[in-house]
Design a protein around this motif. Structure first.
Motif, PDB file in Angstrom:
ATOM      1  N   HIS A 208     -11.871  46.916  76.370  1.00  0.00           N
ATOM      2  CA  HIS A 208     -11.213  48.039  77.320  1.00  0.00           C
ATOM      3  C   HIS A 208     -10.509  47.308  78.549  1.00  0.00           C
ATOM      4  O   HIS A 208     -11.104  46.309  78.780  1.00  0.00           O
ATOM      5  N   SER A 209      -9.646  47.963  79.023  1.00  0.00           N
ATOM      6  CA  SER A 209      -8.915  47.399  80.207  1.00  0.00           C
ATOM      7  C   SER A 209      -9.547  47.378  81.448  1.00  0.00           C
ATOM      8  O   SER A 209      -9.635  46.308  82.171  1.00  0.00           O
ATOM      9  N   MET A 210     -10.910  47.973  81.569  1.00  0.00           N
ATOM     10  CA  MET A 210     -11.933  47.846  82.498  1.00  0.00           C
ATOM     11  C   MET A 210     -12.746  46.655  82.552  1.00  0.00           C
ATOM     12  O   MET A 210     -13.193  46.161  83.448  1.00  0.00           O
ATOM     13  N   PHE A 211     -12.972  45.963  81.176  1.00  0.00           N
ATOM     14  CA  PHE A 211     -13.642  44.943  80.918  1.00  0.00           C
ATOM     15  C   PHE A 211     -12.726  43.795  81.605  1.00  0.00           C
ATOM     16  O   PHE A 211     -12.994  42.787  82.428  1.00  0.00           O
ATOM     17  N   GLU A 212     -11.108  43.876  81.161  1.00  0.00           N
ATOM     18  CA  GLU A 212     -10.246  42.947  81.703  1.00  0.00           C
ATOM     19  C   GLU A 212     -10.243  42.701  82.917  1.00  0.00           C
ATOM     20  O   GLU A 212     -10.165  41.654  83.746  1.00  0.00           O
ATOM     21  N   THR A 213     -10.343  43.961  83.758  1.00  0.00           N
ATOM     22  CA  THR A 213     -10.255  43.709  85.126  1.00  0.00           C
ATOM     23  C   THR A 213     -11.491  43.296  85.810  1.00  0.00           C
ATOM     24  O   THR A 213     -11.514  42.327  86.874  1.00  0.00           O
ATOM     25  N   ALA A 214     -12.598  43.510  85.097  1.00  0.00           N
ATOM     26  CA  ALA A 214     -13.766  42.789  85.896  1.00  0.00           C
ATOM     27  C   ALA A 214     -13.860  41.392  85.649  1.00  0.00           C
ATOM     28  O   ALA A 214     -14.217  40.668  86.408  1.00  0.00           O
ATOM     29  N   TRP A 215     -13.362  40.840  84.444  1.00  0.00           N
ATOM     30  CA  TRP A 215     -13.070  39.370  84.170  1.00  0.00           C
ATOM     31  C   TRP A 215     -12.199  38.905  85.171  1.00  0.00           C
ATOM     32  O   TRP A 215     -12.576  37.811  85.768  1.00  0.00           O
ATOM     33  N   TRP A 216     -11.091  39.679  85.465  1.00  0.00           N
ATOM     34  CA  TRP A 216     -10.153  38.748  86.490  1.00  0.00           C
ATOM     35  C   TRP A 216     -10.861  38.931  87.914  1.00  0.00           C
ATOM     36  O   TRP A 216     -10.668  37.729  88.509  1.00  0.00           O
ATOM     37  N   LEU A 217     -11.624  39.967  88.293  1.00  0.00           N
ATOM     38  CA  LEU A 217     -12.302  39.722  89.562  1.00  0.00           C
ATOM     39  C   LEU A 217     -13.297  38.549  89.621  1.00  0.00           C
ATOM     40  O   LEU A 217     -13.440  38.087  90.595  1.00  0.00           O
ATOM     41  N   TRP A 218     -14.096  38.729  88.443  1.00  0.00           N
ATOM     42  CA  TRP A 218     -14.907  37.281  88.466  1.00  0.00           C
ATOM     43  C   TRP A 218     -14.379  35.928  88.804  1.00  0.00           C
ATOM     44  O   TRP A 218     -14.864  35.233  89.455  1.00  0.00           O
ATOM     45  N   GLN A 219     -13.144  35.787  88.119  1.00  0.00           N
ATOM     46  CA  GLN A 219     -12.279  34.653  88.215  1.00  0.00           C
ATOM     47  C   GLN A 219     -12.086  34.226  89.552  1.00  0.00           C
ATOM     48  O   GLN A 219     -11.961  33.302  90.222  1.00  0.00           O
ATOM     49  N   ILE A 220     -11.566  35.545  90.244  1.00  0.00           N
ATOM     50  CA  ILE A 220     -10.975  35.486  91.851  1.00  0.00           C
ATOM     51  C   ILE A 220     -12.256  35.150  92.667  1.00  0.00           C
ATOM     52  O   ILE A 220     -12.441  34.219  93.578  1.00  0.00           O
ATOM     53  N   VAL A 221     -13.448  35.559  92.549  1.00  0.00           N
ATOM     54  CA  VAL A 221     -14.624  35.388  93.334  1.00  0.00           C
ATOM     55  C   VAL A 221     -15.081  33.849  93.045  1.00  0.00           C
ATOM     56  O   VAL A 221     -15.530  33.198  93.792  1.00  0.00           O
ATOM     57  N   LYS A 222     -15.108  33.337  91.754  1.00  0.00           N
ATOM     58  CA  LYS A 222     -15.345  32.279  91.488  1.00  0.00           C
ATOM     59  C   LYS A 222     -14.563  31.117  92.136  1.00  0.00           C
ATOM     60  O   LYS A 222     -14.881  30.172  92.810  1.00  0.00           O
ATOM     61  N   ALA A 223     -13.156  31.469  92.055  1.00  0.00           N
ATOM     62  CA  ALA A 223     -12.041  30.474  92.826  1.00  0.00           C
ATOM     63  C   ALA A 223     -12.304  30.628  94.320  1.00  0.00           C
ATOM     64  O   ALA A 223     -12.188  29.494  94.917  1.00  0.00           O
ATOM     65  N   SER A 224     -12.725  31.808  94.786  1.00  0.00           N
ATOM     66  CA  SER A 224     -12.820  31.827  96.283  1.00  0.00           C
ATOM     67  C   SER A 224     -14.091  30.800  96.751  1.00  0.00           C
ATOM     68  O   SER A 224     -14.137  30.604  97.821  1.00  0.00           O
ATOM     69  N   THR A 225     -15.092  30.748  96.049  1.00  0.00           N
ATOM     70  CA  THR A 225     -16.231  29.861  96.461  1.00  0.00           C
ATOM     71  C   THR A 225     -16.005  28.256  95.992  1.00  0.00           C
ATOM     72  O   THR A 225     -16.671  27.633  96.654  1.00  0.00           O
ATOM     73  N   MET A 226     -14.970  28.095  95.488  1.00  0.00           N
ATOM     74  CA  MET A 226     -14.611  26.577  95.022  1.00  0.00           C
ATOM     75  C   MET A 226     -13.826  26.061  96.119  1.00  0.00           C
ATOM     76  O   MET A 226     -13.709  24.645  96.341  1.00  0.00           O
ATOM     77  N   GLY A 227     -12.962  26.763  96.888  1.00  0.00           N
ATOM     78  CA  GLY A 227     -12.171  26.300  97.774  1.00  0.00           C
ATOM     79  C   GLY A 227     -10.788  25.522  97.163  1.00  0.00           C
ATOM     80  O   GLY A 227     -10.397  25.942  96.266  1.00  0.00           O
ATOM     81  N   LYS A 228     -10.313  24.561  97.837  1.00  0.00           N
ATOM     82  CA  LYS A 228      -9.145  23.844  97.529  1.00  0.00           C
ATOM     83  C   LYS A 228      -9.333  23.194  96.242  1.00  0.00           C
ATOM     84  O   LYS A 228     -10.342  22.740  95.938  1.00  0.00           O
ATOM     85  N   SER A 229      -8.549  23.151  95.401  1.00  0.00           N
ATOM     86  CA  SER A 229      -8.462  22.685  93.873  1.00  0.00           C
ATOM     87  C   SER A 229      -8.794  21.343  93.818  1.00  0.00           C
ATOM     88  O   SER A 229      -8.240  20.633  94.541  1.00  0.00           O
ATOM     89  N   LYS A 230      -9.669  21.052  92.984  1.00  0.00           N
ATOM     90  CA  LYS A 230     -10.025  19.658  92.741  1.00  0.00           C
ATOM     91  C   LYS A 230     -10.004  19.637  91.075  1.00  0.00           C
ATOM     92  O   LYS A 230     -11.333  20.005  90.596  1.00  0.00           O
ATOM     93  N   TRP A 231      -9.144  19.005  90.688  1.00  0.00           N
ATOM     94  CA  TRP A 231      -9.054  19.101  89.104  1.00  0.00           C
ATOM     95  C   TRP A 231     -10.047  17.822  88.696  1.00  0.00           C
ATOM     96  O   TRP A 231      -9.867  16.730  89.060  1.00  0.00           O
TER      97      TRP A 231
END
Length: 252
Positions: free
Chosen positions: A226-249
């Motif tokens: 469902h689209s709500m699941f997709e929205t939640a997935w994207w929000l989780w990726q944003i939260v994870k990214a915000s805790t990681m700081g500047k990208s370090k591959w």
């Protein structure tokens, strides 16, 4: 579709730089060609059922001889919207890959597409317009979707609803089909849409073989979540990214 000729007449419409992956479904049409089928070593009965095509890479004169893609791969323009070979009635199919959704197009650019969408032959033939991903914005601004159902990238559907309220936006399908207008969700959903298009318009062993060789057309029209699941997935990726700081591959 327009009056049948020996070759299938296809336009790939790229008035502005586009997503490279959005172009990929055009190759499914090219794979129908008897020369391609023969090169793949398919049996003569299948090759004999192949469908040759002429594919025009269409842009506006201002673009110049090449148009860019996201991977910096330049595509050579073979026709502009003023060339007689690509005027309404002279193409069977137009594929519109996705540009930057924030780009605005002039009336001449949009009018070319609307003219093809509205064209009808003496016997009721029409040109099929297929949009991939954000190609739906081009069709929307051109007025092609007015009064029709359409699909687009799921995260952008709320925006599309506001921009084009006279369109019925389908959120739970990978693609939508309304008359001679086809539209798909994000990126590789265009491959699934064109596979469905081939099955409907050109049913038989050749389309089945091309779809199998390309290994597409297996996802089905319905999204798994469902689209709500997709929205939640994207929000989780944003939260994870915000805790990681500047990208370090890191290489694994």
């Amino acid at each position: 579709m327009a009056a049948p000729l020996k070759d299938l007449r296809i336009g790939l419409y790229i008035p502005k730089p586009v997503q490279l992956l959005d172009l990929s479904p055009i190759d499914l049409f090219a794979m129908l060609d008897p020369a391609y089928l023969s090169a793949c070593g398919l049996p003569a009965p299948l090759v004999a059922q192949g469908m040759p095509s002429t594919i025009h890479i269409i842009s506006v004169a201002e673009t110049g001889p090449y148009v860019d893609t996201t991977a910096k791969l330049n595509i050579r323009v073979t026709k502009t919207i003023s060339d007689p070979e690509v005027q309404p009635g002279n193409l069977d199919i137009i594929l519109v890959p996705g540009p930057d959704p924030n780009i605005k197009f002039d009336e001449k650019t949009l009018g070319f597409l609307k003219g093809h969408a509205d064209w009808r032959g003496k016997n009721g033939q029409s040109t099929d317009i297929l949009s991939v991903c954000t190609g739906c914005f081009v069709l929307g601004y051109a007025g092609v979707f007015k009064g029709k159902k359409a699909s687009g990238p799921r995260p952008l559907v709320p925006r599309l609803k506001k921009l084009f309220p006279e369109t019925t936006w389908v959120e739970d399908k990978r693609w939508a089909h309304d008359g001679n207008i086809w539209s798909s969700g994000g990126v590789t959903n265009g491959q699934e849409m064109v596979a469905a298009y081939l099955r409907e318009k050109f049913p038989g062993p050749v389309s089945n073989s091309v779809i199998a060789m390309a290994d597409v057309g297996t996802k089905g029209i319905d999204y798994e979540h469902h689209s709500m699941f997709e929205t939640a997935w994207w929000l989780w990726q944003i939260v994870k990214a915000s805790t990681m700081g500047k990208s370090k591959w890191k290489r694994t």
